[in-house]
Scaffold this active site. Structure first.
Site, PDB file in Angstrom:
ATOM      1  N   ASP A 246     -13.002 -56.451 -55.515  1.00 43.78           N
ATOM      2  CA  ASP A 246     -13.575 -55.634 -56.593  1.00 43.78           C
ATOM      3  C   ASP A 246     -12.433 -55.219 -57.510  1.00 43.78           C
ATOM      4  OD1 ASP A 246     -15.562 -54.041 -58.012  1.00 43.78           O
ATOM      5  OD2 ASP A 246     -14.656 -52.286 -57.090  1.00 43.78           O
ATOM      6  N   SER A 247     -12.786 -54.714 -58.677  1.00 44.39           N
ATOM      7  CA  SER A 247     -11.764 -54.191 -59.587  1.00 44.39           C
ATOM      8  C   SER A 247     -11.040 -52.994 -58.970  1.00 44.39           C
ATOM      9  CB  SER A 247     -12.423 -53.766 -60.897  1.00 44.39           C
ATOM     10  OG  SER A 247     -13.393 -52.764 -60.625  1.00 44.39           O
TER      11      SER A 247
ATOM     12  N   CYS B 220     -18.453 -56.969 -57.092  1.00 40.90           N
ATOM     13  CA  CYS B 220     -18.346 -56.319 -58.398  1.00 40.90           C
ATOM     14  C   CYS B 220     -19.349 -56.992 -59.328  1.00 40.90           C
ATOM     15  CB  CYS B 220     -16.922 -56.502 -58.925  1.00 40.90           C
ATOM     16  SG  CYS B 220     -16.658 -55.923 -60.603  1.00 40.90           S
TER      17      CYS B 220
ATOM     18  N   GLU C 263     -12.778 -43.883 -58.840  1.00 44.04           N
ATOM     19  CA  GLU C 263     -11.379 -44.300 -58.629  1.00 44.04           C
ATOM     20  C   GLU C 263     -10.475 -43.092 -58.386  1.00 44.04           C
ATOM     21  OE1 GLU C 263      -9.969 -47.396 -58.296  1.00 44.04           O
ATOM     22  OE2 GLU C 263     -12.046 -48.075 -58.249  1.00 44.04           O
TER      23      GLU C 263
ATOM     24  N   CYS D 142     -23.617 -51.196 -60.466  1.00 43.29           N
ATOM     25  CA  CYS D 142     -22.155 -51.234 -60.367  1.00 43.29           C
ATOM     26  C   CYS D 142     -21.829 -50.789 -58.952  1.00 43.29           C
ATOM     27  CB  CYS D 142     -21.528 -50.281 -61.385  1.00 43.29           C
ATOM     28  SG  CYS D 142     -19.768 -49.985 -61.099  1.00 43.29           S
TER      29      CYS D 142
ATOM     30  N   HIS E 202     -19.416 -49.357 -57.695  1.00 42.54           N
ATOM     31  CA  HIS E 202     -18.781 -48.041 -57.548  1.00 42.54           C
ATOM     32  C   HIS E 202     -19.823 -46.932 -57.325  1.00 42.54           C
ATOM     33  CE1 HIS E 202     -15.084 -49.888 -59.021  1.00 42.54           C
ATOM     34  NE2 HIS E 202     -14.449 -48.737 -58.836  1.00 42.54           N
TER      35      HIS E 202
HETATM   36  N1  DGL Z   1     -17.379 -52.153 -59.423  1.00 43.68           N
HETATM   37  C1  DGL Z   1     -17.586 -52.888 -60.614  1.00 43.68           C
HETATM   38  C2  DGL Z   1     -19.022 -53.350 -60.782  1.00 43.68           C
HETATM   39  O1  DGL Z   1     -19.753 -53.464 -59.834  1.00 43.68           O
HETATM   40  C3  DGL Z   1     -17.071 -52.412 -61.934  1.00 43.68           C
HETATM   41  C4  DGL Z   1     -16.028 -51.402 -62.036  1.00 43.68           C
HETATM   42  C5  DGL Z   1     -15.142 -51.582 -63.240  1.00 43.68           C
HETATM   43  O2  DGL Z   1     -15.563 -51.317 -64.386  1.00 43.68           O
HETATM   44  O3  DGL Z   1     -14.021 -52.002 -63.018  1.00 43.68           O
HETATM   45  O4  DGL Z   1     -19.431 -53.641 -61.879  1.00 43.68           O
END
Ligand code: DGL
Length: 309
Positions: free
Chosen positions: A53-54, A116, A194, A226, A228
């Site tokens: 993931d990012s 992600c 984050e 997302c 997150h």
């Molecule tokens: N966790 C990522 C997603 O599912 C995105 C987070 C980011 O913007 O880096 O889209």
């Protein structure tokens, strides 16, 4: 307990394996085509699964994967130095995702989960054309939401990039054309996760603000588009209220991963026994901070290491 160290294992060369379609949202005609170069002759059950993931969001998927497939070993990589991806261009996201997958492929992983939505939407096709191991992506749970809604109004919370993507528009056209579907970019929430801000009055204030474009439409299902966002699920549920069902894709991704490994005869051989596989957590930024955030999301202590792509 098996040896938890994955680094010392002498893993065979990367197999050429099936390139399955992703997710329960089938068919993904444009973005999730099968790779024609199939060779399933080199299944590697002992190799770890790579999860990417990012940043910390993919840990919400990893958590479900470890429940569904506890005997597997995992390497998690969060590209925290470049997070958030949701504020970047598609070309940028694609290049970063290819780099991250290469890092995992070099460790001899048998399958990669791109945990992600933003990276999956922008880069899955390129990543599958670049690497020959099975790659599972994430797709917002629009199809289940469309089935679930009673009042015909659903909301999709995503990153800014994913919310305005052609991909999401197509997903809505394919699976939610007979209902009202509203999408909102909520990249502020990625920043909060984050930072490790998962709950509390300040978090709820931000949630109220960024989710208002969805809740104002009287939705009864909210898709967390997302990875997150499930990290702050309790706060989200509190803000949207009991009448709104909050759903994500983690369980579908875990099932999909299991099915692929089963098909490839690549499930870990201790499957079904009472053994917990190993976990390595890597990030490209500050490892101490990431350890704290990851431990809070997973609910158990982890020590992250810094890795450069
Ligand atoms: N966790 C990522 C997603 O599912 C995105 C987070 C980011 O913007 O880096 O889209």
């Amino acid at each position: 307990m098996r040896d938890k160290s994955l680094q010392d294992r002498n893993l065979p060369d990367q197999e050429r394996a099936a390139m399955p379609s992703v997710t329960e949202v089938e068919p993904q005609r444009n973005l999730f085509d099968r790779n024609p170069h199939l060779d399933t002759s080199k299944a590697r059950p002992l190799a770890p699964i790579g999860v990417f993931d990012s940043g910390a969001g993919g840990l919400t998927i990893l958590s479900t994967l470890r429940q569904e497939l506890p005997q597997e070993d995992y390497i998690y990589f969060g590209d925290t130095v470049h997070c958030p991806y949701g504020k970047r261009t598609e070309a940028d996201i694609t290049a970063l995702t290819v780099d991250a997958c290469r890092l995992l492929v070099e460790q001899g992983v048998k399958l990669i989960v791109i945990a992600c939505n933003t990276a999956s939407q922008a880069a899955l096709q390129t990543v599958r054309a670049t690497f020959s191991l099975p790659i599972v992506g994430v797709v917002p749970a629009v199809k289940p939401a469309a089935r679930m809604t009673k009042n015909g109004r659903i909301g999709i919370a995503a990153t800014d990039q994913a919310a305005r993507s052609v991909y999401l528009q197509q997903l809505i056209a394919d699976f939610a054309s007979d209902i009202q579907a509203y999408a909102a970019g909520c990249s502020e929430l990625v920043t909060l996760v984050e930072r490790g801000d998962l709950a509390g009055p300040a978090v709820e204030l931000t949630l109220r603000m960024v989710l208002a474009p969805l809740t104002d439409h009287d939705i009864d299902v909210l898709v967390l588009g997302c990875t997150h966002f499930p990290a702050m699920r309790s706060a989200i549920e509190h803000v949207v209220g009991e009448h709104v069902q909050v759903i994500d894709s983690a369980a579908a991704i875990a099932r999909r991963t299991r099915n692929i490994l089963l098909t490839e005869s690549a499930l870990h051989p201790s499957q079904g026994q009472n053994q917990q596989g190993g976990l390595q957590v890597w990030c490209s930024g500050n490892a101490e901070h990431f350890s704290a955030v990851a431990s809070a999301i997973l609910g158990y202590p982890v020590a992250a290491s810094q890795k450069m792509q």
